[in-house]
Design an enzyme around this catalytic site. Structure first.
Site, short mmCIF file in Angstrom:
data_model
loop_
_atom_site.label_atom_id
_atom_site.label_comp_id
_atom_site.label_asym_id
_atom_site.label_seq_id
_atom_site.Cartn_x
_atom_site.Cartn_y
_atom_site.Cartn_z
NE ARG A 61 0.77 9.78 9.79
CZ ARG A 61 0.20 8.67 9.35
NH1 ARG A 61 -0.82 8.33 9.81
NH2 ARG A 61 1.13 7.81 8.84
CB CYS A 91 -4.59 10.79 11.53
SG CYS A 91 -3.07 9.95 11.65
NE ARG A 127 -7.20 4.68 5.54
CZ ARG A 127 -7.06 5.84 6.25
NH1 ARG A 127 -7.43 6.25 7.34
NH2 ARG A 127 -6.04 6.67 5.68
CG ASP A 140 3.04 1.05 9.50
OD1 ASP A 140 2.75 1.68 10.16
OD2 ASP A 140 3.46 1.42 8.38
CE LYS A 195 -1.59 1.58 4.03
NZ LYS A 195 -1.32 2.80 4.42
CG ASN A 196 2.49 2.74 3.60
OD1 ASN A 196 1.21 2.75 3.40
ND2 ASN A 196 3.26 2.60 4.73
C1 UD1 Z 1 4.69 6.47 6.75
C2 UD1 Z 1 3.72 5.46 6.51
C3 UD1 Z 1 3.24 4.90 7.80
C4 UD1 Z 1 4.29 4.61 8.65
C5 UD1 Z 1 5.48 5.35 8.96
C6 UD1 Z 1 6.42 5.21 9.73
C7 UD1 Z 1 2.78 5.86 4.38
C8 UD1 Z 1 1.58 6.28 3.58
N1 UD1 Z 1 2.49 5.70 5.67
O1 UD1 Z 1 3.99 7.41 7.34
O2 UD1 Z 1 2.30 3.42 7.33
O3 UD1 Z 1 3.78 4.17 9.90
O4 UD1 Z 1 5.82 6.02 7.69
O5 UD1 Z 1 7.17 4.06 9.08
O6 UD1 Z 1 3.91 5.77 3.71
N2 UD1 Z 1 6.90 13.87 11.73
C9 UD1 Z 1 7.32 15.28 12.26
N3 UD1 Z 1 7.11 16.15 11.24
C10 UD1 Z 1 7.35 15.85 9.98
C11 UD1 Z 1 7.12 14.52 9.48
C12 UD1 Z 1 6.92 13.35 10.31
O7 UD1 Z 1 7.30 15.47 13.06
O8 UD1 Z 1 7.15 16.74 9.04
C13 UD1 Z 1 7.05 12.65 12.81
C14 UD1 Z 1 5.77 11.97 12.90
O9 UD1 Z 1 5.00 12.56 13.64
C15 UD1 Z 1 5.99 10.83 13.34
C16 UD1 Z 1 7.52 10.52 12.69
O10 UD1 Z 1 7.95 11.76 12.32
O11 UD1 Z 1 6.13 10.89 14.66
C17 UD1 Z 1 7.35 9.41 11.48
O12 UD1 Z 1 6.55 9.88 10.53
P1 UD1 Z 1 6.76 9.67 9.14
O13 UD1 Z 1 8.05 8.73 8.87
O14 UD1 Z 1 6.79 10.97 8.31
O15 UD1 Z 1 5.64 8.77 8.56
P2 UD1 Z 1 4.51 8.93 7.61
O16 UD1 Z 1 5.02 9.48 6.34
O17 UD1 Z 1 3.37 10.03 7.91
#
Ligand code: UD1
Length: 419
Positions: free
Chosen positions: A121, A116, A398, A306, A22-23
């Site tokens: 997020r 979310c 999802r 995950d 999915k991701n």
């Molecule tokens: C992606 C995956 C999700 C997985 C996660 C971590 C997709 C669609 N989703 O989510 O399934 O659980 O990676 O492997 O690919 N953060 C900040 N600021 C930012 C961005 C992130 O503080 O600008 C923090 C987030 O709140 C979280 C951490 O960084 O605590 C990791 O987030 P991130 O790696 O960005 O996850 P996603 O891309 O949202």
């Protein structure tokens, strides 16, 4: 409202073909926005999030069509640069369209994804990186208005944390930007490697994807290609946990063991036998499960957040005490109360969950509150005595392409009901 009804205590046995990731599929679909030619993405799972990404592409003026696990996208003309709020709400990871639309159109308007089910997020790292590449961002009433008055240009970007989404957004924006972009402390998840490989198939010049330094040399144009989405490593982990919790034996096809190097040893510590060969993972869980050493969720190659919930479900029946420390998301134990209602012995405090293995789980009416937590409840239901009803299946849909069919084919008593 749909629910899954499970009559538990059936050992699973047989073969399952693991769906595409999915991701990865979501990032690749966003990437299609950058391509002037036609893209055929194969091994694309039939998921509500994938369909939402297709709707976004269509709203942007592209033509996308889903059929037989493939998505065909023609992004010859991208007429719009706004992602409407209803579609942003439908799929929070739609934030990855920001980099792609900016790359193609030089401007983009989308609503702020907000909090979310996993807790807040934030997207501060995405936005600050794009600003370094020449993007001006105005936020008005929750809508992000982004434009590049002098075009997108390369930049040296150092991420404070290896965020998956931020790394993807930068790669997408940089593919058609002027000059070279270097991402330091980039996320190394296999889905990032898949995105880099896909964009390179379309004519991009990206290197180092899958390591912590990714270099993107902007090109003038991307063309179309045919590309097969990688197997879903979290779905593989889920089925491994399903075998473990039911004392079963499963042969997973189209599964990539190399993406699960932090996960497979955990099942081995539980006492399962795991063999990996070619694109297959075989797991035999006929011996009683044992508790494992502390699991810490970390960015890849560490243990994936995950997979935390589904592995926790298996640990509820493992003799002894196991500890999980959730380091990535602040609100990722929402499945715990529901597992406890089914007889599990779990205590949480902040990031830490302590799981005392129990002999039996009991069927109950429980409610999914997020995708992987929902899958964990299904797994608990497979092992529980009596009947379990898992409500809010929409969360599970999802990320799992017809989970009940996959499980039924290997001996589970599970069906979907609409109430
Ligand atoms: C992606 C995956 C999700 C997985 C996660 C971590 C997709 C669609 N989703 O989510 O399934 O659980 O990676 O492997 O690919 N953060 C900040 N600021 C930012 C961005 C992130 O503080 O600008 C923090 C987030 O709140 C979280 C951490 O960084 O605590 C990791 O987030 P991130 O790696 O960005 O996850 P996603 O891309 O949202």
């Amino acid at each position: 409202m749909q629910k899954l009804v499970i009559r538990g205590e059936k050992r699973l046995n047989g073969e399952i073909t693991v769906q595409g990731a999915k991701n990865s599929a979501l990032a690749l679909l966003a990437g299609c926005t950058l391509c002037s030619g036609e893209v055929l993405l194969k091994n694309c799972p039939a998921l509500s999030d994938v369909f939402a990404a297709c709707r976004i592409l269509n709203r942007l003026g592209c033509k996308s069509r889903y059929y037989d696990n493939c998505v065909q996208v023609n992004a010859g003309a991208v007429s719009e640069c706004a992602v409407p709020e209803d579609l942003m709400r439908e799929m929070r990871s739609s934030i990855v369209f920001l980099g792609a639309v900016l790359g193609r159109k030089g401007q983009c308007e989308l609503s702020y994804p907000g909090g979310c089910e996993l807790g807040p997020r934030p997207i501060d790292m995405h936005l600050s990186a794009l600003e370094q590449m020449g993007v001006r961002i105005n936020e008005e009433y929750g809508v992000l208005c982004c434009e590049c008055p002098y075009g997108l240009h390369g930049a040296k970007i150092s991420l404070g944390f290896p965020s998956v989404g931020a790394t993807e957004n930068i790669m997408l924006a940089a593919a058609l930007a002027k000059g070279e972009t270097v991402i330091h402390n980039a996320a190394r998840e296999p889905e990032i490697t898949d995105l880099g490989n896909f964009l390179n198939c379309c004519g991009a010049r990206i290197s180092g994807h899958g390591t912590s330094t990714v270099v993107i040399s902007g090109v003038e144009k991307l063309h179309g290609c045919e590309y097969e989405v990688m197997p879903d490593r979290i779905v593989s982990a889920t089925f491994m946990a399903a075998a473990a919790i039911t004392g079963g034996e499963l042969d997973l096809r189209n599964a990539r063991a190399c993406d699960l190097e932090a996960v497979i040893p955990v099942f081995e510590q539980m006492g399962c036998q795991v063999f990996t060969y070619d694109a297959r993972i075989y797991i035999n869980a006929k011996r009683p499960l044992k508790a494992v050493r502390t699991i810490r969720t970390l960015p890849y190659p560490g243990f994936p957040t995950d997979a935390q919930a589904v592995v926790m479900a298996a640990l509820t029946k493992a003799k002894g005490t196991s500890v999980i420390i959730e380091n990535i998301f602040s609100s990722r134990y929402r499945h715990v109360d529901e597992l406890v209602r089914m007889g599990a012995d779990i205590k949480t405090e902040g990031k830490v969950a302590v799981i005392e293995g129990v002999k039996k789980l009991y069927g109950a009416r429980v409610r999914a509150s997020d995708l992987r937590g929902g899958a964990a409840l299904v797994l608990a239901g497979l092992a529980a005595q009596g009947e379990t009803e898992v409500e809010k299946v929409c969360y599970i849909d999802r990320g799992y392409d017809n989970i009940e069919k996959c499980l039924r084919e290997v001996g589970a008593d599970i069906c979907r009901k609409t109430s």
